[in-house]
Write a protein that holds these residues in place. Structure first.
Motif, PDB file in Angstrom:
ATOM      1  N   LEU A 148       0.847  -1.197   0.000  1.00  0.00           N
ATOM      2  CA  LEU A 148       0.000   0.000   0.000  1.00  0.00           C
ATOM      3  C   LEU A 148       0.877   1.239   0.000  1.00  0.00           C
ATOM      4  N   ASP A 149       0.386   2.257  -0.622  1.00  0.00           N
ATOM      5  CA  ASP A 149       1.080   3.540  -0.682  1.00  0.00           C
ATOM      6  C   ASP A 149       1.184   4.132   0.728  1.00  0.00           C
ATOM      7  N   PRO A 150       2.297   4.776   1.081  1.00  0.00           N
ATOM      8  CA  PRO A 150       2.440   5.391   2.403  1.00  0.00           C
ATOM      9  C   PRO A 150       1.321   6.387   2.708  1.00  0.00           C
ATOM     10  N   LEU A 151       0.819   7.060   1.677  1.00  0.00           N
ATOM     11  CA  LEU A 151      -0.275   8.009   1.873  1.00  0.00           C
ATOM     12  C   LEU A 151      -1.542   7.292   2.354  1.00  0.00           C
ATOM     13  N   LEU A 152      -1.773   6.091   1.865  1.00  0.00           N
ATOM     14  CA  LEU A 152      -2.934   5.306   2.315  1.00  0.00           C
ATOM     15  C   LEU A 152      -2.782   4.896   3.781  1.00  0.00           C
ATOM     16  N   TRP A 153      -1.559   4.473   4.161  1.00  0.00           N
ATOM     17  CA  TRP A 153      -1.314   4.121   5.568  1.00  0.00           C
ATOM     18  C   TRP A 153      -1.514   5.341   6.471  1.00  0.00           C
ATOM     19  N   ALA A 154      -0.989   6.474   6.048  1.00  0.00           N
ATOM     20  CA  ALA A 154      -1.143   7.700   6.850  1.00  0.00           C
ATOM     21  C   ALA A 154      -2.612   8.085   6.948  1.00  0.00           C
ATOM     22  N   SER A 155      -3.334   7.987   5.830  1.00  0.00           N
ATOM     23  CA  SER A 155      -4.765   8.319   5.839  1.00  0.00           C
ATOM     24  C   SER A 155      -5.541   7.373   6.743  1.00  0.00           C
ATOM     25  N   ALA A 156      -5.210   6.086   6.684  1.00  0.00           N
ATOM     26  CA  ALA A 156      -5.891   5.100   7.531  1.00  0.00           C
ATOM     27  C   ALA A 156      -5.626   5.387   9.009  1.00  0.00           C
ATOM     28  N   ALA A 157      -4.387   5.689   9.350  1.00  0.00           N
ATOM     29  CA  ALA A 157      -4.051   5.988  10.751  1.00  0.00           C
ATOM     30  C   ALA A 157      -4.772   7.244  11.221  1.00  0.00           C
ATOM     31  N   LEU A 158      -4.821   8.269  10.378  1.00  0.00           N
ATOM     32  CA  LEU A 158      -5.518   9.500  10.752  1.00  0.00           C
ATOM     33  C   LEU A 158      -7.024   9.275  10.876  1.00  0.00           C
ATOM     34  N   ALA A 159      -7.596   8.451   9.983  1.00  0.00           N
ATOM     35  CA  ALA A 159      -9.028   8.143  10.071  1.00  0.00           C
ATOM     36  C   ALA A 159      -9.323   7.373  11.358  1.00  0.00           C
ATOM     37  N   PHE A 160      -8.455   6.426  11.693  1.00  0.00           N
ATOM     38  CA  PHE A 160      -8.637   5.654  12.931  1.00  0.00           C
ATOM     39  C   PHE A 160      -8.508   6.573  14.148  1.00  0.00           C
ATOM     40  N   LEU A 161      -7.559   7.486  14.098  1.00  0.00           N
ATOM     41  CA  LEU A 161      -7.380   8.457  15.177  1.00  0.00           C
ATOM     42  C   LEU A 161      -8.614   9.349  15.317  1.00  0.00           C
ATOM     43  N   ALA A 162      -9.170   9.790  14.201  1.00  0.00           N
ATOM     44  CA  ALA A 162     -10.376  10.625  14.230  1.00  0.00           C
ATOM     45  C   ALA A 162     -11.564   9.843  14.788  1.00  0.00           C
ATOM     46  N   GLY A 163     -11.715   8.586  14.385  1.00  0.00           N
ATOM     47  CA  GLY A 163     -12.794   7.745  14.908  1.00  0.00           C
ATOM     48  C   GLY A 163     -12.663   7.505  16.399  1.00  0.00           C
ATOM     49  N   THR A 164     -11.442   7.266  16.845  1.00  0.00           N
ATOM     50  CA  THR A 164     -11.184   7.071  18.271  1.00  0.00           C
ATOM     51  C   THR A 164     -11.490   8.347  19.049  1.00  0.00           C
ATOM     52  N   SER A 165     -11.119   9.487  18.493  1.00  0.00           N
ATOM     53  CA  SER A 165     -11.411  10.773  19.143  1.00  0.00           C
ATOM     54  C   SER A 165     -12.907  10.995  19.275  1.00  0.00           C
ATOM     55  N   LEU A 166     -13.660  10.615  18.254  1.00  0.00           N
ATOM     56  CA  LEU A 166     -15.112  10.740  18.311  1.00  0.00           C
ATOM     57  C   LEU A 166     -15.692   9.838  19.402  1.00  0.00           C
ATOM     58  N   CYS A 167     -15.202   8.606  19.488  1.00  0.00           N
ATOM     59  CA  CYS A 167     -15.641   7.691  20.570  1.00  0.00           C
ATOM     60  C   CYS A 167     -15.325   8.277  21.938  1.00  0.00           C
ATOM     61  N   HIS A 168     -14.149   8.865  22.078  1.00  0.00           N
ATOM     62  CA  HIS A 168     -13.734   9.487  23.337  1.00  0.00           C
ATOM     63  C   HIS A 168     -14.681  10.631  23.695  1.00  0.00           C
ATOM     64  N   LEU A 169     -14.966  11.469  22.727  1.00  0.00           N
ATOM     65  CA  LEU A 169     -15.878  12.599  22.938  1.00  0.00           C
ATOM     66  C   LEU A 169     -17.262  12.109  23.369  1.00  0.00           C
ATOM     67  N   LEU A 170     -17.789  11.113  22.685  1.00  0.00           N
ATOM     68  CA  LEU A 170     -19.113  10.576  23.025  1.00  0.00           C
ATOM     69  C   LEU A 170     -19.122   9.927  24.407  1.00  0.00           C
ATOM     70  N   ALA A 171     -18.055   9.222  24.746  1.00  0.00           N
ATOM     71  CA  ALA A 171     -17.965   8.594  26.072  1.00  0.00           C
ATOM     72  C   ALA A 171     -17.920   9.657  27.169  1.00  0.00           C
ATOM     73  N   ASP A 172     -17.160  10.727  26.935  1.00  0.00           N
ATOM     74  CA  ASP A 172     -17.085  11.810  27.912  1.00  0.00           C
ATOM     75  C   ASP A 172     -18.436  12.493  28.088  1.00  0.00           C
ATOM     76  N   ARG A 173     -19.121  12.730  26.983  1.00  0.00           N
ATOM     77  CA  ARG A 173     -20.442  13.379  27.065  1.00  0.00           C
ATOM     78  C   ARG A 173     -21.440  12.493  27.779  1.00  0.00           C
ATOM     79  N   ARG A 174     -21.423  11.192  27.490  1.00  0.00           N
ATOM     80  CA  ARG A 174     -22.325  10.256  28.158  1.00  0.00           C
ATOM     81  C   ARG A 174     -22.036  10.215  29.655  1.00  0.00           C
ATOM     82  N   SER A 175     -20.756  10.206  30.011  1.00  0.00           N
ATOM     83  CA  SER A 175     -20.362  10.190  31.416  1.00  0.00           C
ATOM     84  C   SER A 175     -20.793  11.476  32.119  1.00  0.00           C
ATOM     85  N   LEU A 176     -20.600  12.610  31.471  1.00  0.00           N
ATOM     86  CA  LEU A 176     -21.000  13.888  32.032  1.00  0.00           C
ATOM     87  C   LEU A 176     -22.514  13.967  32.198  1.00  0.00           C
ATOM     88  N   ARG A 177     -23.237  13.481  31.198  1.00  0.00           N
ATOM     89  CA  ARG A 177     -24.703  13.513  31.259  1.00  0.00           C
ATOM     90  C   ARG A 177     -25.207  12.643  32.411  1.00  0.00           C
TER      91      ARG A 177
END
Length: 185
Positions: A148-177
């Motif tokens: 795979l092209d290095p750009l694809l690996w970087a994009s995949a890692a960034l997408a996974f990081l963004a998805g994880t950040s969204l899960c973190h945000l939702l978990a924090d909001r649920r906990s706060l609520r």
């Protein structure tokens, strides 16, 4: 152990109730002291007071009155309370505090956990390291990774990081609520 030691009082070292953990962490000074002790292992009360006062003041040289206040409250209230709960061992003769294994159960509550006992910061760090290794591996021509092209690996890692950040945000909001709703913990 010297005659001044006080170790595990009413609670066994390996099991501390959630209510007790929240009581321990409800005092910012006690929580800071426990965090510092967990990192250092053993400290004199004087050195611990310096570190807690510096953390409270946000500078390396806290004002003398603050340092004295922290020292007195640690010696008279917080360290004996932590020792009574079995989180630290306190040698009153040497004025030395040592963190015990039970403190790990409190640290679990003080550090937000994502999955399988891994903190969010450890998860983010891991994603970044794996992503970097995949990109470098692709650039270096390592078999399988270089398919795979290095750009694809970087994009995949960034997408996974963004998805994880969204899960973190939702978990924090649920906990706060759950904390702010009537009937919450």
């Amino acid at each position: 152990m010297s005659s001044g030691d006080t170790v595990a009082g009413r609670y066994p070292e390996h099991r501390i109730s959630e209510t007790t953990v929240h009581r321990v962490l409800s005092s910012p000074r006690r929580a800071t002291a426990l965090r510092l002790l967990s990192h250092e292992g053993t400290m004199s009360v004087s050195r611990l007071a310096d570190a807690v006062a510096a953390a409270e003041a946000g500078c390396d040289q806290p004002p003398s009155p603050l340092r004295e206040s922290v020292y007195n409250s640690l010696r008279q209230t917080h360290v004996p309370r932590l020792a009574d709960l079995g989180l630290v061992s306190y040698d009153a003769d040497r004025r030395e505090v040592r963190v015990l294994a039970a403190a790990r159960s409190v640290r679990h509550y003080a550090t937000p956990v994502a999955l399988f006992g891994i903190s969010w910061s450890e998860l983010y760090r891991g994603i970044g390291i794996v992503g970097l290794c995949l990109v470098v591996g692709a650039l270096a021509g390592i078999p399988v990774v270089s398919f795979l092209d290095p750009l694809l690996w970087a994009s995949a890692a960034l997408a996974f990081l963004a998805g994880t950040s969204l899960c973190h945000l939702l978990a924090d909001r649920r906990s706060l609520r759950s904390l702010t709703e009537p009937g919450g913990p």
